[in-house]
Enzyme design. Structure first.
Site, PDB file in Angstrom:
ATOM      1  N   ASP A  59       0.832  -1.208   0.000  1.00 12.99           N
ATOM      2  CA  ASP A  59       0.000   0.000   0.000  1.00 12.99           C
ATOM      3  C   ASP A  59       0.867   1.259   0.000  1.00 12.99           C
ATOM      4  O   ASP A  59       0.346   2.376  -0.031  1.00 12.99           O
ATOM      5  CB  ASP A  59      -1.022  -0.020   1.147  1.00 12.99           C
ATOM      6  CG  ASP A  59      -0.376   0.027   2.516  1.00 12.99           C
ATOM      7  OD1 ASP A  59       0.854  -0.093   2.601  1.00 12.99           O
ATOM      8  OD2 ASP A  59      -1.116   0.179   3.519  1.00 12.99           O
ATOM      9  N   SER A  60       2.196   1.088  -0.026  1.00  9.60           N
ATOM     10  CA  SER A  60       3.098   2.217  -0.313  1.00  9.60           C
ATOM     11  C   SER A  60       2.736   2.799  -1.686  1.00  9.60           C
ATOM     12  O   SER A  60       3.102   3.939  -2.002  1.00  9.60           O
ATOM     13  CB  SER A  60       4.557   1.763  -0.287  1.00  9.60           C
ATOM     14  OG  SER A  60       4.734   0.598  -1.068  1.00  9.60           O
TER      15      SER A  60
ATOM     16  N   ASP B 177      -1.351  -6.386  -0.410  1.00  8.26           N
ATOM     17  CA  ASP B 177      -1.397  -5.732   0.901  1.00  8.26           C
ATOM     18  C   ASP B 177      -2.837  -5.312   1.223  1.00  8.26           C
ATOM     19  O   ASP B 177      -3.495  -4.669   0.388  1.00  8.26           O
ATOM     20  CB  ASP B 177      -0.537  -4.452   0.799  1.00  8.26           C
ATOM     21  CG  ASP B 177       0.263  -4.176   2.044  1.00  8.26           C
ATOM     22  OD1 ASP B 177       0.156  -4.941   3.015  1.00  8.26           O
ATOM     23  OD2 ASP B 177       1.018  -3.185   2.023  1.00  8.26           O
TER      24      ASP B 177
ATOM     25  N   LYS C 204      -0.740  -9.625   2.916  1.00 11.96           N
ATOM     26  CA  LYS C 204      -0.024  -9.046   4.066  1.00 11.96           C
ATOM     27  C   LYS C 204      -0.952  -8.085   4.802  1.00 11.96           C
ATOM     28  O   LYS C 204      -1.736  -7.377   4.158  1.00 11.96           O
ATOM     29  CB  LYS C 204       1.240  -8.320   3.594  1.00 11.96           C
ATOM     30  CG  LYS C 204       2.018  -7.671   4.740  1.00 11.96           C
ATOM     31  CD  LYS C 204       3.328  -7.110   4.285  1.00 11.96           C
ATOM     32  CE  LYS C 204       3.229  -5.736   3.659  1.00 11.96           C
ATOM     33  NZ  LYS C 204       2.635  -4.693   4.551  1.00 11.96           N
TER      34      LYS C 204
ATOM     35  N   GLU D 255      -0.976  -5.453   8.590  1.00 13.84           N
ATOM     36  CA  GLU D 255      -0.132  -4.865   9.626  1.00 13.84           C
ATOM     37  C   GLU D 255      -0.679  -5.134  11.020  1.00 13.84           C
ATOM     38  O   GLU D 255      -1.865  -4.906  11.276  1.00 13.84           O
ATOM     39  CB  GLU D 255      -0.040  -3.336   9.415  1.00 13.84           C
ATOM     40  CG  GLU D 255       0.635  -2.944   8.117  1.00 13.84           C
ATOM     41  CD  GLU D 255       0.789  -1.424   7.963  1.00 13.84           C
ATOM     42  OE1 GLU D 255       0.506  -0.660   8.913  1.00 13.84           O
ATOM     43  OE2 GLU D 255       1.205  -1.012   6.860  1.00 13.84           O
TER      44      GLU D 255
ATOM     45  N   GLU E 150       9.574  -4.017  10.038  1.00 10.88           N
ATOM     46  CA  GLU E 150       9.866  -2.692   9.472  1.00 10.88           C
ATOM     47  C   GLU E 150      10.399  -1.733  10.531  1.00 10.88           C
ATOM     48  O   GLU E 150       9.823  -1.598  11.623  1.00 10.88           O
ATOM     49  CB  GLU E 150       8.584  -2.100   8.838  1.00 10.88           C
ATOM     50  CG  GLU E 150       8.846  -0.708   8.274  1.00 10.88           C
ATOM     51  CD  GLU E 150       7.827  -0.239   7.242  1.00 10.88           C
ATOM     52  OE1 GLU E 150       6.854  -0.959   6.968  1.00 10.88           O
ATOM     53  OE2 GLU E 150       8.035   0.878   6.720  1.00 10.88           O
TER      54      GLU E 150
HETATM   55  O1  KIV Z   1       3.478  -1.101   1.514  1.00  5.02           O
HETATM   56  C1  KIV Z   1       4.647  -1.487   1.437  1.00  5.02           C
HETATM   57  O2  KIV Z   1       5.345  -1.257   0.451  1.00  5.02           O
HETATM   58  C2  KIV Z   1       5.187  -2.231   2.558  1.00  5.02           C
HETATM   59  C3  KIV Z   1       6.653  -2.459   2.578  1.00  5.02           C
HETATM   60  C4  KIV Z   1       7.344  -1.218   2.969  1.00  5.02           C
HETATM   61  C5  KIV Z   1       7.036  -3.598   3.446  1.00  5.02           C
HETATM   62  O3  KIV Z   1       4.467  -2.595   3.433  1.00  5.02           O
END
Ligand code: KIV
Length: 255
Positions: free
Chosen positions: A44-45, A83, A111, A113, A180
């Site tokens: 989600d970056s 994510d 993934k 968090e 992280e």
């Molecule tokens: O969203 C993302 O790119 C991430 C990475 C920084 C691990 O969660």
């Protein structure tokens, strides 16, 4: 040949550390896949380095789905991870519904968090047969509550909490976990304590693998780069130079 999630365990059996990166589009995902990256995260970056949001809390599931589908078309070999964005896994049911949408779009794993606060969600995902990658340490989706991005694990209490969360995720059955921005002694301790691979970002070199946001690796987002990411090339500069040259050429060559 497509990598299976079980291949993540190779690193635990003496295999080489995992080199992993993010991708949000077809050409980048394909280039990474062809270059031998082990795992590609549609992180989600995306919200910050592609969509221009201030932080990741603005990213929607629809946006993640769109980019997961694009990346999927470029990946034949690596493991592709989707994510779950902010507020899309508030309850176990919502987590399973959201994750299934990313799985439909081609993710091999999901993934999300957090540690103990999302135990019920992780349990529900795994019970539903969805492979889960954990994410502990500095959690970008917590920026609104925390107010700033802060390295984790400095105090003994914080380090112990991270270790307990890592042990919990391991027991619940995650396939791997991202660590992280945490003190490297804590990441090392977690790596020694859990049975699954750890993938570090700003967490030292004691993890089983590393991940970076690809834009940071290639200098494609010149307005911000975290201190632990040292670009290997400066793509933004090349783009700027090419565009300036093009603009000059068009203006010079008008009949
Ligand atoms: O969203 C993302 O790119 C991430 C990475 C920084 C691990 O969660």
């Amino acid at each position: 040949m497509a990598a299976s999630l079980e291949s993540l365990r190779k690193v635990r059996d003496g295999g080489p550390p995992m080199a992993t990166l993010t991708a949000y589009d077809y050409p980048t995902a394909r280039l990474l896949d062809e270059a031998g990256v082990d795992l590609i995260l549609v992180g989600d970056s995306l919200g910050m380095v592609v969509l221009g949001y201030e932080d990741t809390t603005h990213v929607t599931l629809a946006e993640m789905r769109h980019h997961t589908r694009a990346a999927r078309r470029g990946v034949k070999r690596a493991i592709l991870v989707g994510d779950l964005p902010y507020k899309t896994y508030e309850t176990p049911k919502q987590a399973v519904d959201s994750a299934n949408q990313l799985m439909e779009d081609g993710a091999d794993a999901i993934k999300l968090e957090g540690g103990r606060e999302i135990e019920a969600q992780v349990r529900a995902l795994i019970a539903d047969g969805i492979p889960v990658i954990g994410h502990l340490g500095m959690l970008p989706q917590s920026i609104l509550e925390e107010g700033r991005y802060k390295k984790k694990g400095k105090s003994e209490d914080e380090a112990a909490r991270l270790l307990d969360d890592a042990r919990l995720l391991d027991q619940l059955g995650v396939k791997a976990m991202v660590l992280e921005s945490m003190f490297k002694r804590v990441a090392r301790e977690i790596t020694a304590a859990v049975s699954v691979p750890t993938i570090g970002i700003g967490a030292g070199n004691g993890c089983d693998g590393q991940i970076l946001v690809t834009h940071d690796l290639i200098g494609a987002f010149p307005w911000f780069c975290p201190p632990f990411a040292i670009p290997k090339v400066y793509v933004a500069e090349s783009i700027s130079q090419a565009v300036h040259a093009y603009v000059d050429e068009v203006r010079a060559n008008h009949d």
